[in-house]
Design a protein around this motif. Sequence first.
Motif, PDB file in Angstrom:
ATOM      1  N   LEU A  53      49.644  15.915  80.851  1.00 53.88           N
ATOM      2  CA  LEU A  53      48.891  16.812  79.999  1.00 53.88           C
ATOM      3  C   LEU A  53      47.911  15.993  79.188  1.00 53.88           C
ATOM      4  O   LEU A  53      48.255  14.925  78.670  1.00 53.88           O
ATOM      5  N   LYS A  54      46.672  16.468  79.083  1.00 49.48           N
ATOM      6  CA  LYS A  54      45.690  15.843  78.208  1.00 49.48           C
ATOM      7  C   LYS A  54      44.940  16.966  77.517  1.00 49.48           C
ATOM      8  O   LYS A  54      44.317  17.809  78.174  1.00 49.48           O
ATOM      9  N   LEU A  55      45.025  16.970  76.191  1.00 53.19           N
ATOM     10  CA  LEU A  55      44.345  17.987  75.393  1.00 53.19           C
ATOM     11  C   LEU A  55      43.358  17.308  74.459  1.00 53.19           C
ATOM     12  O   LEU A  55      43.718  16.360  73.752  1.00 53.19           O
ATOM     13  N   ASP A  56      42.130  17.780  74.465  1.00 56.54           N
ATOM     14  CA  ASP A  56      41.130  17.307  73.513  1.00 56.54           C
ATOM     15  C   ASP A  56      41.137  18.283  72.344  1.00 56.54           C
ATOM     16  O   ASP A  56      40.511  19.353  72.402  1.00 56.54           O
ATOM     17  N   LEU A  57      41.856  17.904  71.286  1.00 57.48           N
ATOM     18  CA  LEU A  57      41.993  18.772  70.128  1.00 57.48           C
ATOM     19  C   LEU A  57      40.647  19.006  69.452  1.00 57.48           C
ATOM     20  O   LEU A  57      39.718  18.211  69.599  1.00 57.48           O
ATOM     21  N   PHE A  58      40.559  20.086  68.717  1.00 53.06           N
ATOM     22  CA  PHE A  58      39.292  20.543  68.152  1.00 53.06           C
ATOM     23  C   PHE A  58      38.594  19.500  67.284  1.00 53.06           C
ATOM     24  O   PHE A  58      37.377  19.399  67.297  1.00 53.06           O
ATOM     25  N   ASP A  59      39.368  18.716  66.529  1.00 49.23           N
ATOM     26  CA  ASP A  59      38.738  17.765  65.612  1.00 49.23           C
ATOM     27  C   ASP A  59      39.597  16.506  65.508  1.00 49.23           C
ATOM     28  O   ASP A  59      40.645  16.397  66.145  1.00 49.23           O
ATOM     29  N   LYS A  60      39.170  15.583  64.674  1.00 56.26           N
ATOM     30  CA  LYS A  60      39.880  14.317  64.499  1.00 56.26           C
ATOM     31  C   LYS A  60      41.213  14.525  63.802  1.00 56.26           C
ATOM     32  O   LYS A  60      41.406  15.493  63.061  1.00 56.26           O
ATOM     33  N   VAL A  61      42.137  13.566  64.053  1.00 59.20           N
ATOM     34  CA  VAL A  61      43.481  13.654  63.493  1.00 59.20           C
ATOM     35  C   VAL A  61      43.865  12.346  62.823  1.00 59.20           C
ATOM     36  O   VAL A  61      43.258  11.299  63.067  1.00 59.20           O
ATOM     37  N   ASN A  62      44.886  12.392  62.003  1.00 56.12           N
ATOM     38  CA  ASN A  62      45.420  11.220  61.327  1.00 56.12           C
ATOM     39  C   ASN A  62      46.665  10.773  62.097  1.00 56.12           C
ATOM     40  O   ASN A  62      47.743  11.340  61.939  1.00 56.12           O
ATOM     41  N   VAL A  63      46.517   9.789  62.935  1.00 58.76           N
ATOM     42  CA  VAL A  63      47.593   9.328  63.813  1.00 58.76           C
ATOM     43  C   VAL A  63      48.774   8.770  63.007  1.00 58.76           C
ATOM     44  O   VAL A  63      49.931   9.042  63.328  1.00 58.76           O
ATOM     45  N   GLU A  64      48.496   8.015  61.940  1.00 59.61           N
ATOM     46  CA  GLU A  64      49.554   7.375  61.166  1.00 59.61           C
ATOM     47  C   GLU A  64      50.473   8.390  60.497  1.00 59.61           C
ATOM     48  O   GLU A  64      51.665   8.151  60.340  1.00 59.61           O
ATOM     49  N   GLU A  65      49.959   9.524  60.075  1.00 59.83           N
ATOM     50  CA  GLU A  65      50.750  10.538  59.375  1.00 59.83           C
ATOM     51  C   GLU A  65      51.397  11.545  60.326  1.00 59.83           C
ATOM     52  O   GLU A  65      52.238  12.335  59.905  1.00 59.83           O
ATOM     53  N   SER A  66      51.014  11.553  61.578  1.00 59.44           N
ATOM     54  CA  SER A  66      51.559  12.502  62.549  1.00 59.44           C
ATOM     55  C   SER A  66      52.962  12.086  62.969  1.00 59.44           C
ATOM     56  O   SER A  66      53.310  10.911  62.932  1.00 59.44           O
ATOM     57  N   LYS A  67      53.770  13.091  63.373  1.00 57.99           N
ATOM     58  CA  LYS A  67      55.162  12.823  63.750  1.00 57.99           C
ATOM     59  C   LYS A  67      55.455  13.432  65.112  1.00 57.99           C
ATOM     60  O   LYS A  67      54.952  14.495  65.447  1.00 57.99           O
ATOM     61  N   ILE A  68      56.294  12.752  65.872  1.00 59.16           N
ATOM     62  CA  ILE A  68      56.669  13.222  67.210  1.00 59.16           C
ATOM     63  C   ILE A  68      58.188  13.131  67.330  1.00 59.16           C
ATOM     64  O   ILE A  68      58.791  12.120  66.971  1.00 59.16           O
ATOM     65  N   LYS A  81      45.877  16.751  60.522  1.00 55.78           N
ATOM     66  CA  LYS A  81      44.417  16.792  60.678  1.00 55.78           C
ATOM     67  C   LYS A  81      43.783  15.721  59.791  1.00 55.78           C
ATOM     68  O   LYS A  81      44.287  15.427  58.705  1.00 55.78           O
ATOM     69  N   ALA A  82      42.667  15.168  60.248  1.00 54.24           N
ATOM     70  CA  ALA A  82      41.956  14.173  59.453  1.00 54.24           C
ATOM     71  C   ALA A  82      41.361  14.818  58.206  1.00 54.24           C
ATOM     72  O   ALA A  82      41.364  14.234  57.125  1.00 54.24           O
ATOM     73  N   GLU A  83      40.847  16.029  58.350  1.00 52.34           N
ATOM     74  CA  GLU A  83      40.292  16.791  57.237  1.00 52.34           C
ATOM     75  C   GLU A  83      41.040  18.117  57.134  1.00 52.34           C
ATOM     76  O   GLU A  83      41.181  18.814  58.144  1.00 52.34           O
ATOM     77  N   PRO A  84      41.540  18.478  55.961  1.00 57.88           N
ATOM     78  CA  PRO A  84      42.265  19.744  55.830  1.00 57.88           C
ATOM     79  C   PRO A  84      41.311  20.941  55.905  1.00 57.88           C
ATOM     80  O   PRO A  84      40.644  21.275  54.923  1.00 57.88           O
ATOM     81  N   GLU A  85      41.240  21.514  57.078  1.00 56.55           N
ATOM     82  CA  GLU A  85      40.407  22.700  57.299  1.00 56.55           C
ATOM     83  C   GLU A  85      40.955  23.481  58.482  1.00 56.55           C
ATOM     84  O   GLU A  85      41.613  22.925  59.359  1.00 56.55           O
ATOM     85  N   TRP A  86      40.718  24.774  58.485  1.00 56.34           N
ATOM     86  CA  TRP A  86      41.193  25.614  59.587  1.00 56.34           C
ATOM     87  C   TRP A  86      40.317  25.418  60.808  1.00 56.34           C
ATOM     88  O   TRP A  86      39.094  25.448  60.713  1.00 56.34           O
ATOM     89  N   TRP A  87      40.952  25.193  61.927  1.00 54.96           N
ATOM     90  CA  TRP A  87      40.231  25.072  63.183  1.00 54.96           C
ATOM     91  C   TRP A  87      40.106  26.474  63.780  1.00 54.96           C
ATOM     92  O   TRP A  87      41.078  27.235  63.806  1.00 54.96           O
ATOM     93  N   PRO A  88      38.929  26.797  64.315  1.00 54.06           N
ATOM     94  CA  PRO A  88      38.774  28.119  64.934  1.00 54.06           C
ATOM     95  C   PRO A  88      39.559  28.260  66.239  1.00 54.06           C
ATOM     96  O   PRO A  88      39.827  29.360  66.692  1.00 54.06           O
ATOM     97  N   LYS A  89      39.931  27.115  66.827  1.00 53.80           N
ATOM     98  CA  LYS A  89      40.722  27.108  68.071  1.00 53.80           C
ATOM     99  C   LYS A  89      41.384  25.746  68.208  1.00 53.80           C
ATOM    100  O   LYS A  89      41.091  24.820  67.450  1.00 53.80           O
ATOM    101  N   LEU A  90      42.272  25.601  69.155  1.00 56.64           N
ATOM    102  CA  LEU A  90      42.999  24.339  69.332  1.00 56.64           C
ATOM    103  C   LEU A  90      42.155  23.253  69.986  1.00 56.64           C
ATOM    104  O   LEU A  90      42.179  22.096  69.568  1.00 56.64           O
ATOM    105  N   LEU A  91      41.414  23.622  71.021  1.00 52.73           N
ATOM    106  CA  LEU A  91      40.703  22.633  71.831  1.00 52.73           C
ATOM    107  C   LEU A  91      39.198  22.679  71.588  1.00 52.73           C
ATOM    108  O   LEU A  91      38.620  23.739  71.376  1.00 52.73           O
ATOM    109  N   ARG A  92      38.573  21.508  71.677  1.00 50.06           N
ATOM    110  CA  ARG A  92      37.113  21.469  71.522  1.00 50.06           C
ATOM    111  C   ARG A  92      36.451  21.862  72.839  1.00 50.06           C
ATOM    112  O   ARG A  92      37.090  21.851  73.895  1.00 50.06           O
ATOM    113  N   GLY A  93      35.215  22.194  72.756  1.00 47.14           N
ATOM    114  CA  GLY A  93      34.477  22.617  73.947  1.00 47.14           C
ATOM    115  C   GLY A  93      34.412  24.133  74.028  1.00 47.14           C
ATOM    116  O   GLY A  93      35.057  24.855  73.280  1.00 47.14           O
ATOM    117  N   ASP A  94      33.606  24.584  74.971  1.00 42.99           N
ATOM    118  CA  ASP A  94      33.391  26.017  75.125  1.00 42.99           C
ATOM    119  C   ASP A  94      34.231  26.630  76.228  1.00 42.99           C
ATOM    120  O   ASP A  94      34.152  27.820  76.479  1.00 42.99           O
TER     121      ASP A  94
END
Length: 190
Positions: A53-68, A81-94
């Motif tokens: 699986l490869k997903l190009d998320l809508f915007d930049k993320v903070n890898v250090e603070e993310s948990k798996i 998220k790198a910037e706290p804002e609502w994304w209109p969708k999960l993936l970037r692109g049209d």
Amino acid sequence: MSRHPEVKWAQRVDKVFLTVLLPDAKDAKVKLEPDGTFSFSASAGAENHQYELKLDLFDKVNVEESKINVGVRSIFCIVEKAEPEWWPKLLRGDGKTPHYVKVDWDKWVDEDDDTAGSGPGDMDLGGMDFSKFGGMGGMGGDDMGGMGDFDDSDEDLDLSKAEDEAAEEQDAVKAGVDTSEEKKEATTST
């Protein structure tokens, strides 16, 4: 040929929840890059099919603070998220969202209801919908269900003499006193 696992997602203003549904995944590898690229690979099933699986998320993320968290039935990721804002969708692109990416309604919160990671927005309320209870936590706001108006004053209620005697008799029974003798004495002395 590799297969795609089902992915569920939800978001808050500051994070995205990704759940990769793949029971008994072996050799799970998850990679998250600051530009928002999320990669996953594992084998699963009796025949060890390869899943990628490869997903190009809508915007930049903070890898250090993310948990798996790699579990037995799924791989759960909290992507900050790198910037706290609502994304209109999960993936970037049209392009159209792939069929294996679905909304996680169990974790979903609308933008208006989000509390930025604090308060009721992140609490697990067991699937209860408190919006149907109105403004008084189950009491129903302005309409009290035909209960009428109540006076909040602290006025004492007048109990009739019979009710007083019944209450005294109950207290005496609890204390182990025979009330029949007391009543006989009371009637003979008056």
